[in-house]
Write an enzyme that holds these catalytic residues in place. Structure first.
Site, short mmCIF file in Angstrom:
data_model
loop_
_atom_site.label_atom_id
_atom_site.label_comp_id
_atom_site.label_asym_id
_atom_site.label_seq_id
_atom_site.Cartn_x
_atom_site.Cartn_y
_atom_site.Cartn_z
N CYS A 113 0.82 -1.22 0.00
CA CYS A 113 0.00 0.00 0.00
C CYS A 113 0.85 1.27 0.00
O CYS A 113 0.33 2.37 -0.18
CB CYS A 113 -0.94 0.01 1.20
SG CYS A 113 -1.91 -1.49 1.31
N HIS A 252 -3.55 6.83 3.18
CA HIS A 252 -3.95 5.52 2.65
C HIS A 252 -5.31 5.16 3.24
O HIS A 252 -5.57 5.39 4.42
CB HIS A 252 -2.90 4.47 3.01
CG HIS A 252 -3.31 3.09 2.62
ND1 HIS A 252 -3.79 2.80 1.35
CD2 HIS A 252 -3.35 1.93 3.32
CE1 HIS A 252 -4.08 1.51 1.30
NE2 HIS A 252 -3.83 0.96 2.48
N ASN A 282 -10.13 -0.63 0.36
CA ASN A 282 -8.68 -0.51 0.32
C ASN A 282 -8.18 -1.04 -1.03
O ASN A 282 -8.29 -2.24 -1.31
CB ASN A 282 -8.09 -1.32 1.49
CG ASN A 282 -6.59 -1.28 1.55
OD1 ASN A 282 -5.92 -0.81 0.63
ND2 ASN A 282 -6.04 -1.79 2.64
O1 UT7 Z 1 -3.46 -1.85 3.84
C1 UT7 Z 1 -3.33 -2.59 5.03
C2 UT7 Z 1 -4.48 -3.50 5.14
N1 UT7 Z 1 -5.03 -3.91 6.36
C3 UT7 Z 1 -5.40 -3.14 7.39
O2 UT7 Z 1 -5.13 -1.99 7.48
C4 UT7 Z 1 -6.21 -3.81 8.45
C5 UT7 Z 1 -6.15 -3.10 9.79
N2 UT7 Z 1 -7.16 -3.66 10.68
C6 UT7 Z 1 -8.46 -3.37 10.58
O3 UT7 Z 1 -8.87 -2.58 9.75
C7 UT7 Z 1 -9.42 -4.02 11.59
O4 UT7 Z 1 -8.65 -4.73 12.54
C8 UT7 Z 1 -10.44 -4.97 10.91
C9 UT7 Z 1 -11.48 -4.16 10.13
C10 UT7 Z 1 -9.76 -5.95 9.99
C11 UT7 Z 1 -11.20 -5.74 12.00
O5 UT7 Z 1 -11.80 -4.84 12.92
P1 UT7 Z 1 -11.63 -5.06 14.50
O6 UT7 Z 1 -12.39 -4.02 15.16
O7 UT7 Z 1 -10.15 -5.12 14.79
O8 UT7 Z 1 -12.34 -6.45 14.71
P2 UT7 Z 1 -11.73 -7.80 15.31
O9 UT7 Z 1 -10.79 -8.44 14.34
O10 UT7 Z 1 -11.27 -7.58 16.71
O11 UT7 Z 1 -13.04 -8.68 15.38
C12 UT7 Z 1 -14.12 -8.35 16.26
C13 UT7 Z 1 -15.22 -9.36 16.04
C14 UT7 Z 1 -14.73 -10.81 16.07
O12 UT7 Z 1 -15.74 -11.59 16.67
P3 UT7 Z 1 -15.62 -12.03 18.23
O13 UT7 Z 1 -14.35 -12.80 18.32
O14 UT7 Z 1 -15.58 -10.75 19.00
O15 UT7 Z 1 -16.86 -12.83 18.42
C15 UT7 Z 1 -14.62 -11.17 14.62
O16 UT7 Z 1 -14.78 -12.55 14.39
O17 UT7 Z 1 -15.80 -9.15 14.75
C16 UT7 Z 1 -15.79 -10.41 14.03
N3 UT7 Z 1 -15.65 -10.12 12.61
C17 UT7 Z 1 -16.69 -9.84 11.83
N4 UT7 Z 1 -18.00 -9.77 12.08
C18 UT7 Z 1 -18.81 -9.45 11.06
C19 UT7 Z 1 -14.51 -10.05 11.87
N5 UT7 Z 1 -14.81 -9.73 10.61
C20 UT7 Z 1 -16.16 -9.60 10.55
C21 UT7 Z 1 -17.05 -9.30 9.52
N6 UT7 Z 1 -18.38 -9.23 9.81
N7 UT7 Z 1 -16.65 -9.03 8.25
#
Ligand code: UT7
Length: 325
Positions: A113, A252, A282
């Site tokens: 990125c 970004h 993204n």
């Molecule tokens: O260019 C670089 C690319 N990548 C990034 O920049 C990614 C950076 N990270 C992020 O943007 C965030 O960490 C994410 C958007 C990927 C995830 O958000 P989060 O607030 O960190 O969520 P999390 O991974 O802590 O997940 C929270 C909950 C989990 O469920 P439990 O364990 O609390 O029951 C996940 O399983 O949300 C769940 N979850 C979803 N639920 C619905 C994860 N993905 C999804 C989804 N829909 N798509």
């Protein structure tokens, strides 16, 4: 006084939109979760026969027309991409062929990125040294090629697109004022494409595995915020400016919450930060290039504006530039 500046901009976005409602049919997710956790409403997906080089060429033609430059006047083409049509030839060579830019050197840059800003800074050095006069810098991604459409934690985030700019010497106190590129390879495990050549054969099914994005989102989030805030701060210092002097930040577009956290760390109002993640998700290297194009077209960036471009990406690599428009 002369500096290197951006004299033309272009972009291209594939027609097909993939909305959050579409994704609800693919994985266990919801429009509400995606919007609140990421800010994304829809993203673009290139057609099956549309390749990264096709997106790149379309954005390049627009940038050349904006710069009023004939392809024969190009000395250098750099394409930032992590989703090339194939390992070789480079996308840059495919673009050179399509444009008939026969006088140009051409190569790709792989910095995820951060690729667009790595390419911008690289092209700038060639012009400053006097080796080349006009450079075309493109960021193009068909990142959906690497999506696991069963993985809800990644498939909701990404989209395809391309952005391009033409660089040349400009007169007056404008152009790319400062540059910053950094890498922290120790964070490489936080996001990667599990390469088919490491584990090419699925031992159970004996079929070839397609390479797919794997990501530790939560950990990456924290490193992303710190890296982008640090990169922007250093670039502003190197430009001899203060954060208060900045009119527009083009970050970004990985997550609206990352962008908000960076703005808070820098002490800048969100009104000064350009955001279009809701429409495209993204697009890896292409995100900043497309955002810059839109910020200029929407007159968020005008002649004389002090602009910060800032990014982070898998690697982990971060970069920032201050541009006086
Ligand atoms: O260019 C670089 C690319 N990548 C990034 O920049 C990614 C950076 N990270 C992020 O943007 C965030 O960490 C994410 C958007 C990927 C995830 O958000 P989060 O607030 O960190 O969520 P999390 O991974 O802590 O997940 C929270 C909950 C989990 O469920 P439990 O364990 O609390 O029951 C996940 O399983 O949300 C769940 N979850 C979803 N639920 C619905 C994860 N993905 C999804 C989804 N829909 N798509």
């Amino acid at each position: 006084m002369s500096n290197v500046g951006i004299i033309g901009l272009g972009h291209y976005l594939p027609k097909k939109k993939l909305t959050n409602a579409d994704l609800e049919k693919l994985v266990d997710t919801s429009d509400e979760w995606i919007i609140t956790r990421t800010g994304i409403r829809e993203r673009r997906v290139a057609g099956r026969k549309e390749r990264t080089s096709d997106l790149a060429v379309r954005s390049a033609r627009q940038a050349l027309s904006d710069a009023k430059l004939d392809p024969a006047g190009l000395d250098l083409i750099i394409v930032a991409t992590i989703s090339p049509d194939s390992n070789f030839p480079s996308v840059a060579c495919l673009v050179q062929k399509a444009l008939r830019a026969d006088n140009a050197a051409a190569f790709d840059i792989s910095a995820a990125c951060s690729g667009f800003l790595y390419a911008l800074t690289t092209a700038k050095q060639f012009i400053l040294s006097g080796l080349y006069r006009n450079a075309l810098v493109i960021a193009a991604e068909k990142i959906t090629n690497f999506i696991d459409w069963n993985d809800r934690s990644t498939c909701i985030l990404f989209g395809d697109g391309a952005g391009a700019c033409v660089l040349s010497k400009v007169k007056g106190p404008r152009g790319i004022i400062s540059d910053y590129m950094h890498a922290q390879g120790r964070f490489g495990d936080l996001m990667m494409v599990k390469s088919a050549d490491r584990e090419p054969l699925d031992q159970k099914t004996k079929t070839m595995q397609a390479p797919r994005i794997a990501m530790q989102g939560k950990e990456l989030f924290k490193v992303a915020v710190n890296s982008m805030a640090d990169a922007a701060t250093v670039a502003v210092q190197k430009a001899g400016m203060k954060l208060d002097d900045i009119d527009c930040v083009v970050p970004h577009q990985a997550n609206d919450r990352i962008i908000a956290a960076v703005a808070k760390k820098l002490g800048l109002p969100k009104s000064k930060i350009f955001v279009n993640i809701d429409k495209y998700g993204n697009m890896s290297a292409a995100s900043i290039a497309v955002a810059l194009y839109e910020a200029v077209k929407q007159k968020k960036i005008k002649r004389g504006s002090n602009v910060v471009l800032v990014t982070f990406g898998a690697g982990l690599v971060s970069a920032a530039n201050v541009v006086k428009w």
